[in-house]
Design an enzyme around this catalytic site. Structure first.
Site: not given
Length: 174
Positions: A55, A58
């Protein structure tokens, strides 16, 4: 004896340097059960960062937000913090339990594991801290879902209505 003294001095210096780097959020590595128990003992809310290794947002949060001193100061004082990889260990079961559908997702839970507040998507430091400040309001009323339910059932409590308006997403405000 001289060697021990040098090793002690070197160890002390390393601890000071590591301490200077550890300015951001301190994420606990305990099991889920231990984290909830600690939250109960300390009467704190649990902050959970649901992420995955692939991600991009993230990774941005990890690099640009979680390491910031002011974020760490606030979160370490007010929350029991943990990170859950949504694809490893206890992650997949917790993703199902808490209905995580996007990464990153941030949950704030009471010691019983009940959601007090949640949001998804990366934020800059200022916006991330602003989200955290909403937690005390939600906790007072038992969580965002209870605030929404009270509002929808026609509550006339002025404090609840003010809290609802402050926490309500912009596109839902009348």
């Amino acid at each position: 004896m001289k060697m021990k003294k040098h090793l002690l001095i070197l160890s002390g210096c390393l601890l000071m340097v590591c301490g200077a780097w550890a300015q951001g959020i301190v994420f606990r590595k305990d099991s889920w059960k231990e984290i909830l128990e600690q939250a109960k003992q300390e009467n704190k809310t649990v902050f959970v960062d649901f992420y995955t290794s692939w991600c991009g947002p993230c990774k941005m949060m990890e690099k640009e937000v979680f390491g910031e001193k002011r974020v760490g100061d606030y979160y370490n004082q007010h929350f029991i913090c943990c990170q859950i990889d949504g694809e490893k260990g206890e992650g997949p079961d917790l993703v199902k339990k808490y209905k995580v559908t996007a990464y990153p997702t941030f949950l704030y839970l009471n010691g019983e594991g009940q959601v007090v507040y949640r949001f998804s998507g990366a934020r800059d430091v200022k916006a991330f801290l602003a989200e955290a400040e909403k937690i005390a309001l939600c906790a007072h009323y038992g969580g965002w879902e209870k605030i929404q339910a009270a509002y929808k059932s026609g509550s006339t409590d002025p404090e609840l209505l003010k809290t609802y308006y402050e926490l309500c997403p912009e596109d839902e405000k009348a």
